[in-house]
Design a protein around this motif. Sequence first.
Motif, PDB file in Angstrom:
ATOM      1  N   ASP A  83       8.913  -3.828 -15.002  1.00  0.00           N
ATOM      2  CA  ASP A  83      10.145  -3.046 -15.154  1.00  0.00           C
ATOM      3  C   ASP A  83      10.658  -2.639 -13.775  1.00  0.00           C
ATOM      4  O   ASP A  83       9.980  -1.914 -13.049  1.00  0.00           O
ATOM      5  N   PRO A  84      11.866  -3.078 -13.382  1.00  0.00           N
ATOM      6  CA  PRO A  84      12.382  -2.727 -12.052  1.00  0.00           C
ATOM      7  C   PRO A  84      12.734  -1.263 -11.890  1.00  0.00           C
ATOM      8  O   PRO A  84      13.039  -0.826 -10.787  1.00  0.00           O
ATOM      9  N   HIS A  85      12.699  -0.487 -12.985  1.00  0.00           N
ATOM     10  CA  HIS A  85      12.990   0.942 -12.906  1.00  0.00           C
ATOM     11  C   HIS A  85      11.725   1.784 -12.792  1.00  0.00           C
ATOM     12  O   HIS A  85      11.801   2.981 -12.540  1.00  0.00           O
ATOM     13  N   ALA A  86      10.567   1.170 -12.986  1.00  0.00           N
ATOM     14  CA  ALA A  86       9.309   1.906 -12.946  1.00  0.00           C
ATOM     15  C   ALA A  86       9.015   2.382 -11.524  1.00  0.00           C
ATOM     16  O   ALA A  86       9.277   1.670 -10.547  1.00  0.00           O
ATOM     17  N   ILE A  87       8.479   3.590 -11.418  1.00  0.00           N
ATOM     18  CA  ILE A  87       8.112   4.131 -10.103  1.00  0.00           C
ATOM     19  C   ILE A  87       6.891   3.383  -9.583  1.00  0.00           C
ATOM     20  O   ILE A  87       5.878   3.251 -10.272  1.00  0.00           O
ATOM     21  N   LEU A  88       7.006   2.866  -8.360  1.00  0.00           N
ATOM     22  CA  LEU A  88       5.932   2.085  -7.741  1.00  0.00           C
ATOM     23  C   LEU A  88       5.157   2.960  -6.774  1.00  0.00           C
ATOM     24  O   LEU A  88       5.727   3.524  -5.849  1.00  0.00           O
ATOM     25  N   THR A  89       3.858   3.066  -7.000  1.00  0.00           N
ATOM     26  CA  THR A  89       3.017   3.836  -6.085  1.00  0.00           C
ATOM     27  C   THR A  89       2.585   2.944  -4.924  1.00  0.00           C
ATOM     28  O   THR A  89       2.492   1.717  -5.076  1.00  0.00           O
ATOM     29  N   PRO A  90       2.327   3.524  -3.763  1.00  0.00           N
ATOM     30  CA  PRO A  90       1.986   2.711  -2.584  1.00  0.00           C
ATOM     31  C   PRO A  90       0.777   1.807  -2.791  1.00  0.00           C
ATOM     32  O   PRO A  90       0.710   0.718  -2.202  1.00  0.00           O
ATOM     33  N   ASP A  91      -0.167   2.204  -3.641  1.00  0.00           N
ATOM     34  CA  ASP A  91      -1.398   1.428  -3.789  1.00  0.00           C
ATOM     35  C   ASP A  91      -1.214   0.123  -4.547  1.00  0.00           C
ATOM     36  O   ASP A  91      -2.106  -0.733  -4.523  1.00  0.00           O
ATOM     37  N   ILE A  92      -0.080  -0.077  -5.242  1.00  0.00           N
ATOM     38  CA  ILE A  92       0.109  -1.327  -5.977  1.00  0.00           C
ATOM     39  C   ILE A  92       1.156  -2.233  -5.329  1.00  0.00           C
ATOM     40  O   ILE A  92       1.476  -3.285  -5.878  1.00  0.00           O
ATOM     41  N   ARG A  93       1.671  -1.848  -4.173  1.00  0.00           N
ATOM     42  CA  ARG A  93       2.687  -2.664  -3.513  1.00  0.00           C
ATOM     43  C   ARG A  93       2.056  -3.909  -2.894  1.00  0.00           C
ATOM     44  O   ARG A  93       0.844  -3.980  -2.650  1.00  0.00           O
ATOM     45  N   TRP A  94       2.888  -4.908  -2.630  1.00  0.00           N
ATOM     46  CA  TRP A  94       2.355  -6.148  -2.084  1.00  0.00           C
ATOM     47  C   TRP A  94       1.721  -5.919  -0.718  1.00  0.00           C
ATOM     48  O   TRP A  94       2.274  -5.221   0.136  1.00  0.00           O
ATOM     49  N   TYR A  95       0.543  -6.526  -0.538  1.00  0.00           N
ATOM     50  CA  TYR A  95      -0.183  -6.455   0.730  1.00  0.00           C
ATOM     51  C   TYR A  95      -0.733  -7.849   1.028  1.00  0.00           C
ATOM     52  O   TYR A  95      -1.335  -8.483   0.143  1.00  0.00           O
TER      53      TYR A  95
ATOM     54  N   LEU B 294       6.119   0.918   9.686  1.00  0.00           N
ATOM     55  CA  LEU B 294       6.320   2.326   9.333  1.00  0.00           C
ATOM     56  C   LEU B 294       6.294   2.583   7.829  1.00  0.00           C
ATOM     57  O   LEU B 294       6.160   3.716   7.391  1.00  0.00           O
ATOM     58  N   VAL B 295       6.425   1.531   7.040  1.00  0.00           N
ATOM     59  CA  VAL B 295       6.768   1.703   5.625  1.00  0.00           C
ATOM     60  C   VAL B 295       5.660   2.359   4.814  1.00  0.00           C
ATOM     61  O   VAL B 295       5.927   3.229   3.973  1.00  0.00           O
ATOM     62  N   HIS B 296       4.403   1.974   5.015  1.00  0.00           N
ATOM     63  CA  HIS B 296       3.331   2.462   4.137  1.00  0.00           C
ATOM     64  C   HIS B 296       3.211   3.986   4.187  1.00  0.00           C
ATOM     65  O   HIS B 296       3.152   4.646   3.136  1.00  0.00           O
ATOM     66  N   LYS B 297       3.190   4.549   5.358  1.00  0.00           N
ATOM     67  CA  LYS B 297       3.047   6.007   5.466  1.00  0.00           C
ATOM     68  C   LYS B 297       4.292   6.718   4.956  1.00  0.00           C
ATOM     69  O   LYS B 297       4.196   7.818   4.389  1.00  0.00           O
ATOM     70  N   ILE B 298       5.446   6.112   5.151  1.00  0.00           N
ATOM     71  CA  ILE B 298       6.681   6.721   4.630  1.00  0.00           C
ATOM     72  C   ILE B 298       6.661   6.719   3.105  1.00  0.00           C
ATOM     73  O   ILE B 298       7.034   7.709   2.468  1.00  0.00           O
TER      74      ILE B 298
ATOM     75  N   THR C  93      12.363  -0.377  10.485  1.00  0.00           N
ATOM     76  CA  THR C  93      12.386  -0.558   9.036  1.00  0.00           C
ATOM     77  C   THR C  93      11.590   0.549   8.356  1.00  0.00           C
ATOM     78  O   THR C  93      10.395   0.721   8.616  1.00  0.00           O
ATOM     79  N   ILE C  94      12.254   1.291   7.482  1.00  0.00           N
ATOM     80  CA  ILE C  94      11.617   2.460   6.852  1.00  0.00           C
ATOM     81  C   ILE C  94      11.435   2.295   5.344  1.00  0.00           C
ATOM     82  O   ILE C  94      10.800   3.128   4.694  1.00  0.00           O
ATOM     83  N   SER C  95      11.994   1.224   4.772  1.00  0.00           N
ATOM     84  CA  SER C  95      11.849   0.963   3.337  1.00  0.00           C
ATOM     85  C   SER C  95      11.833  -0.539   3.124  1.00  0.00           C
ATOM     86  O   SER C  95      12.577  -1.264   3.796  1.00  0.00           O
TER      87      SER C  95
END
Length: 907
Positions: free
Chosen positions: A10-22, A40-44, A343-345
């Motif tokens: 779901d593109p509207h679901a809130i994405l937590t940092p731990d499940i983002r692409w790495y 910079l993105v992960h800590k932001i 890049t911040i996001s």
Amino acid sequence: MALPSTFPNDPHAILTPDIRWYPGDAMLDEMGYEKLLPPLVHKIRKGVIKWRERGYAGASETTKALLKYWFDEEHMIPKADGTMFRFQYYFCQREAVESVIWLYEIEQARDPYSLMKYDSSGHISQGMFDEDWTRYVVKMATGAGKTKIMSLLVAWSYFHKRYEEGSDLSTNFLLIAPNIIVLDRLYDDFQGLKIFHQDPVLPENGYEGQNWKDDFQVTLHIQDDIGVLSDTGNIFLTNIHRVFENGSTPSIDDDNTMDYFLGKRPTGKTTDSKTDLGKIIREVPNLVVINDEAHHIHDKNLAWFKSIEDISSQLRLKDSKLSAQFDLSATPKHTNGAMFVQTISDYPLVEAIRQGVVKTPVLPDSASRAKLQERKSDQYSEQYRDYLHLGYLEWRNVKKELSSTGKKPILFVMTDDTQTCDEVGQYYEKNYPELGGKVLVIHTKANGEISEAAGKKAQDELDKLREASRVIDDPASPYEVIVSVMMLREGWDVQNVVSIVGLRPYKAKSKILPEQTLGRGLRRMFRGEPVQEKVSVVGTEAFIQFVESIKSEGVELEYAEMGEKTKPKSPMVIEVDKENPQKDLDEMDIKLPVLTPRIYREYKNLHELDVSEVKTPKLKIHEYTEEEQREIIFKDIDSDKISHSTVLDMSLEPSPQAVIGYFCQLIMRDLRLVGGFDILFGKLKDYITGYLFEKEVDLSDLNVLRNLSDQAATKAIVENFKSAVNALTVHDKGTTEVRDHIQFRKTRPFLVNDQAYVVPKKSIFNKVVGDSHFELEFAAFLDGCDDIVSFIKNSQSTYFKVEYRNADGGIANYYPDFIVKESELDIWVIETKGKADLDVPLKWKRLVDWCKDASAQSGKSIKPLYVLQTEWDKYRPKSFSQLYSTFEKEPEFPEQGNLHGHGTEGA
């Protein structure tokens, strides 16, 4: 590395940092952190999600109001056909806006030194930042909606400047496009400030105490067409060369008319301009710069960067400053492949594909690739004939599938140079009669920008070429194929590309990135439809290897059989089978009455709610520490996920109004109440104060407010009040009348995902799909029944629905599974089920009543039938008469069950 299995579709679901692409440590070691991840993105992300969970603590009232309106409120938007649809910003758009605001307003990280503390790579230095003003870069996959982010940032800056004393932001904006084509695209959205009014950007007047729509007084200026500057706000929409101070205007008389056509960055100020845009921009008291396709700013010596630097310097001379620079790009990379450190996001392509925000690239499988050969020939088109033909076949397959939808699929071909470009265009027109007059040939330079190799051309011819390329998606445009040199870079972001043929070697020196190549075909054709879209990518081995290199960024490419008799790489179209001579559609069509609703809501009864009669658990008061009392966290009563929270500053008094208001809005949203906030607010206050707990409580007590955020209290308030409101306001009239009729033959073509289907003889539709294997099996059974005339597989797209009172006491819509025509006067409405849930008996009871009403009003015999899968498996009837004689008895429902039924519901 691939995305984790827990990554939501779901593109509207809130994405937590731990499940983002790495990418994984091995890939980072091989390619380097700077080329795969913005440092910079992960800590932001981690900072922003904590800030969001705390209710945007520390933000100004203006910021809180806007974020709440954009991302928490429900937005119903009218469609062209008069119906409404629920609009919601993608989470990637939300996260980008929140990241900008969090850094600027909360963290006040507005210079390179301040941004460096968010570095996760350990390799960032201040010398990597070219600017000394506030600059944030948003990385957003092509097709994910950068323009919507621009509109939200403009609104936030504008209202913050107007409403917040001492704001460093601005009501003046310079929106910069890299060329004329991108400018035209932005103009479509910003003309008449359309995007601010069509999208839910501006809250209604009175929302959170401000007159947002009345106060949004902005004047739009396009290129050199500068009107009177407004004291209340200005948007300057231009391509970059209009901001430069020196040089000459590109002209139709130039030997190389590329600058004239595309609006590339020339070295100077326009001499034919009636107004000096650059001078005016430097005279406004403050300014925010927003760059679209900002990967052009990759070298501090470029005139683009120098121009913005000059604007900043001249503002400082006036004791002002450049408020901020916001850059947006799918590929914010330097020529060496390294990400912009600003890049911040980041919303990478791998995530956009998984969530269906863009199309999925599909490459030929090994068997299909093995059939492709480069032939020995002096003729370029003959040499690559196999590739050109396969691209054509993939395009033709999709065109045939989508022919009834009103959409026009586009074939995109990329060649070596202007000569081969012309040759391929002629080859398609000569060898494929259906393409005669439908091939648009556009010459570009090696970097993807427009080139006119023939030199000087007539102005009207250039204007026609530009316009033709801009509107190619329009069904009125004659063109169905684009052939270009290398690729069209920015601006030609057409939605309808379904097949790409790449014949270039794609050497590294070209500076073209795989995502820029794929970007021409990634934008969705059917926006808003819940179906997966694909784009076929065909080409030489060198081209395919180039495209496959994007796997290093996590992109999951599909591989499929391609060619003459293969399945189209597109959604499947269900439509009335008008071209089938074996079907008598007049006889097979089913006509059902549309009845006025029996179940309705009487809003005026809300004031009669007696809170002393509302069910209450009489909760105990738990004593929290002072620190715990300051963090009030509300969790979703079903998922246990945080939905709303706030951290109270020690200097602030507790606000029971905010907490009660939260519950009030939650209940109104779930029940879709359109009014009565004040009444409901008062009732909730009385209920919480006097009845919810074991004893009467004081809502000014911070410990009481903290208790209200416990899940037991939240669940009791929401569920009990919803039940009480429903019991008071939802009624059954007991009577109904015919308002209209449904004729299924009039159903418009609709899309479904590519899936198993039945090709029916006894349905007016070309295909029948099911929400389960059981439904598909049942459809095949009906199709084999000699004792029926026809049947329909019902869905939200066929529009037959029955309103009913659900288990919560509210009103929902129920879509029965099948309608069967036994004869002109004998109709059956059939529900098939796996296991019954709590709502199934309620649906069935309502369907029985509906059938009685419909029979009485229409003069037909319309009867309900309930088929449970376990019973079906036991009896296996051979005819329709056996079916209804077996299942015509009143069904028995268990008291409870799990939801495994397949009737579709909607509110």
